[in-house]
Design a protein around this motif. Structure first.
Motif, short mmCIF file in Angstrom:
data_model
loop_
_atom_site.label_atom_id
_atom_site.label_comp_id
_atom_site.label_asym_id
_atom_site.label_seq_id
_atom_site.Cartn_x
_atom_site.Cartn_y
_atom_site.Cartn_z
N UNK A 238 -8.29 36.79 -22.45
CA UNK A 238 -7.98 36.16 -24.00
C UNK A 238 -8.91 36.96 -24.96
N UNK A 239 -9.43 38.00 -24.80
CA UNK A 239 -10.02 38.77 -25.63
C UNK A 239 -8.71 40.00 -26.08
N UNK A 240 -9.17 40.61 -27.22
CA UNK A 240 -8.34 41.53 -27.84
C UNK A 240 -9.26 43.14 -27.73
N UNK A 241 -8.24 43.95 -27.38
CA UNK A 241 -8.82 45.44 -27.51
C UNK A 241 -7.92 46.03 -28.72
N UNK A 242 -8.94 46.81 -29.34
CA UNK A 242 -8.08 47.55 -30.47
C UNK A 242 -7.37 49.08 -29.85
N UNK A 243 -6.16 49.39 -30.39
CA UNK A 243 -5.48 50.39 -29.78
C UNK A 243 -5.40 51.39 -30.93
N UNK A 244 -5.68 52.65 -30.67
CA UNK A 244 -5.61 53.81 -31.79
C UNK A 244 -4.54 54.85 -31.10
N UNK B 164 -29.18 42.14 -26.96
CA UNK B 164 -27.86 41.51 -26.95
C UNK B 164 -27.02 42.40 -26.76
N UNK B 165 -25.74 42.23 -26.04
CA UNK B 165 -24.74 43.34 -25.95
C UNK B 165 -23.29 42.42 -26.04
N UNK B 166 -22.28 43.38 -26.48
CA UNK B 166 -21.11 42.77 -26.84
C UNK B 166 -19.93 43.68 -26.21
N UNK B 167 -18.96 43.09 -25.56
CA UNK B 167 -18.00 43.78 -24.96
C UNK B 167 -16.78 43.88 -25.94
N UNK B 168 -16.64 45.02 -26.78
CA UNK B 168 -15.23 45.28 -27.54
C UNK B 168 -14.85 46.83 -27.04
N UNK B 169 -13.73 46.64 -26.63
CA UNK B 169 -13.02 47.93 -26.42
C UNK B 169 -12.13 48.75 -27.27
N UNK B 170 -12.08 49.95 -27.27
CA UNK B 170 -11.23 50.46 -28.08
C UNK B 170 -10.14 51.47 -26.99
N UNK B 171 -8.92 51.25 -27.37
CA UNK B 171 -7.96 51.92 -26.41
C UNK B 171 -7.47 53.09 -27.07
N UNK B 172 -7.41 54.36 -26.84
CA UNK B 172 -6.80 55.48 -27.45
C UNK B 172 -5.70 56.12 -26.74
N UNK B 173 -4.54 56.54 -27.43
CA UNK B 173 -3.32 57.25 -26.69
C UNK B 173 -3.82 58.86 -26.76
N UNK B 174 -3.44 59.39 -25.89
CA UNK B 174 -3.26 60.91 -25.85
C UNK B 174 -2.25 61.68 -25.50
N UNK C 6 -0.28 60.47 -38.88
CA UNK C 6 -1.63 59.58 -39.27
C UNK C 6 -2.04 58.82 -37.96
N UNK C 7 -3.23 58.29 -38.02
CA UNK C 7 -3.67 57.46 -37.12
C UNK C 7 -3.09 55.95 -37.27
N UNK C 8 -2.46 55.57 -35.95
CA UNK C 8 -2.00 54.02 -36.07
C UNK C 8 -2.89 53.19 -35.37
N UNK C 9 -2.73 52.00 -35.64
CA UNK C 9 -3.90 50.95 -35.32
C UNK C 9 -3.24 49.80 -34.89
N UNK C 10 -3.53 49.02 -34.01
CA UNK C 10 -2.93 47.57 -33.44
C UNK C 10 -3.79 47.07 -32.53
N UNK D 172 3.11 51.94 -26.98
CA UNK D 172 2.35 51.14 -27.50
C UNK D 172 3.11 49.86 -27.96
N UNK D 173 4.42 50.12 -28.45
CA UNK D 173 5.16 49.09 -29.03
C UNK D 173 5.69 48.27 -27.64
N UNK D 174 5.80 48.93 -26.59
CA UNK D 174 6.22 48.18 -25.38
C UNK D 174 4.98 47.03 -24.91
N UNK D 175 3.97 47.97 -25.35
CA UNK D 175 2.60 46.99 -24.46
C UNK D 175 2.16 45.92 -25.50
N UNK D 176 2.41 46.19 -26.97
CA UNK D 176 1.88 45.14 -27.70
C UNK D 176 2.73 44.59 -28.61
N UNK D 177 3.92 45.05 -28.83
CA UNK D 177 5.05 44.50 -29.68
C UNK D 177 4.97 45.16 -31.18
#
Length: 442
Positions: A55-61, A1-11, A44-48, A22-27
């Protein structure tokens, strides 16, 4: 079984607009510390979370850009699937932009996009020059052919184009396999009134459910999962690639720290020693010497140690070698896990690679033999690796418990491999049962 969950990170470099983008992308505002609000930089690390087109959500770091906080950036970068390299149009690629890019390359991040921010501050001719310069500096990296999207986070110019590019890239990223042992590096620890101890992190492998019993490494303490949260929603089950908050039962906040690992019970060795393939960055002005003191980064952990080179007295920029790391404290990690190392002082990035042997035995210094063994493990399939682990025991049998920790495989998968090796007449079973014993025919 597989799941598509995405983590997006800034650099990117300090003050190039990562948090504002990130605020402009996500509010959402990921600057959560009072110091960050006052100083205008991420410490520190910030998350949203980010709403995808399906209609899925990606995590942003959101990682800090200041060189003083590079260890915090490394803690967040370990679980990233898609990177947004943020480059300010009024400054172009800067030292921290290059260092973050190198870290993402070392951690084997495959997907990304470049956001050229602050375009409201420059004219068209300058912008073209910066794009050209950025493209040159991306040559040879995983972002070599990535799109460069011009944006102004303040007036929202280009934000829709950036969202479209992110969604396009997400469609090309493979789903993550769920049939693995649980491995969850902790990157933040805190308490909430009425709930108790909470840890957050990116779930690297496996599936966690409410009421699961997990083991905390390196403390070897068994803990119960009281509740789970993803993107501020309570859930019963979490999957690889999700940003997860775990409410733990049976432990105080003071007993945990960033870099500790939650994993399947009895699935990992805790050790100070690892053998690995290390590759040095090309653009360095120093060599790595045998026995040098280093900062070792793996998962969300930073730890001091020393590096010992096999068959070499020093390692030059752009070269690679098999090495053994000797760390000051025990940690847990798994075979093939990626790591990054920095100099002890000054704290320059050196290079990185992947773990080949967890908790190796003491070595007699026949280094050519060790190198050949490491090559076979690094390049072999799991059947070959398990055979080598059993054969390496030599004067004693290899137990099921030992092989599970050495490989980090699930028990059912390991049993199947052992049966195949037995059928091929490579190994012999000395004792059956839950903790079966095996020896090699050689």
């Amino acid at each position: 079984m597989s799941e598509k969950n995405i983590i997006i990170g800034t650099a990117g470099h300090i003050d190039h607009g990562k948090t504002t983008l990130i605020k402009a992308l996500t509010g959402a505002d990921t600057d959560r510390l009072k110091q960050e609000k006052e100083r205008g930089i991420s410490i520190e690390l910030g998350f949203t979370s980010f709403e995808l087109a399906n209609d899925k959500q990606a995590g942003i770091i959101d990682v800090p850009g200041h060189e003083k906080f590079i260890k915090n950036m490394l803690a967040g970068a370990a679980g990233v699937d898609l990177a947004i390299l943020v480059v300010a149009a009024d400054e172009g690629m800067m030292p921290q932009s290059k260092e973050h890019l190198a870290i993402l390359d070392l951690l084997d991040v495959k997907h990304g996009v470049v956001a050229l921010t602050k375009i409201d501050k420059v004219d068209e001719e300058w912008k073209k020059l910066v794009i050209e310069d950025t493209r040159e500096k991306l040559a040879g990296s995983f972002l070599e052919d990535a799109a460069i999207i011009s944006v102004s986070a303040l007036d929202m110019d280009g934000i829709d184009a950036l969202k479209a590019e992110i969604n396009k890239i997400v469609d090309t990223i493979s789903s993550k396999e769920t049939e693995n042992n649980i491995y969850f590096p902790i990157d933040r620890v805190f308490t909430l009134k009425g709930f108790g101890t909470i840890v957050t992190g990116t779930l690297f492998r496996g599936v966690i459910e409410v009421e699961d019993e997990l083991e905390l490494y390196p403390q070897s303490k068994k803990l119960r999962v009281r509740s789970l949260q993803v993107h501020n929603n309570k859930v019963q089950k979490v999957y690889p690639g999700q940003r997860v908050g775990i409410n733990l039962s049976g432990i105080d906040k003071d007993e945990l720290q960033r870099g500790d690992v939650l994993a399947e019970v009895d699935s990992l060795f805790k050790t100070k020693y690892f053998e690995a393939n290390l590759k040095m960055l090309k653009d360095l002005n120093f060599v790595l010497k045998n026995g040098d003191q280093i900062r070792f980064h793996i998962g969300a952990k930073e730890i001091i140690g020393r590096v010992y080179l096999y068959d070499k007295k020093e390692l030059f920029p752009g070269k690679e070698a098999y090495v053994q790391f000797s760390l000051e404290e025990e940690i847990a990690a798994y075979l093939d896990e990626k790591f990054v190392i920095r100099r002890y002082s000054p704290m320059n990035l050196i290079g990185g690679g992947k773990i080949v042997i967890v908790d190796p035995p003491p070595r007699k210094r026949d280094e050519n033999q060790v190198i050949e063994l490491l090559k076979k493990i690094e390049n072999g399939d799991w059947k070959k690796r398990i055979e080598i682990f059993i054969n390496s025991q030599k004067f004693e049998s290899a137990s099921m418990e030992y092989l599970l920790k050495k490989s980090s495989l699930q028990k059912d998968e390991l049993i199947n491999i052992l049966e195949e090796l037995k059928k091929d007449e490579k190994i012999i079973c000395l004792k059956k049962g839950n903790n079966s014993l095996w020896i090699h025919r050689d």
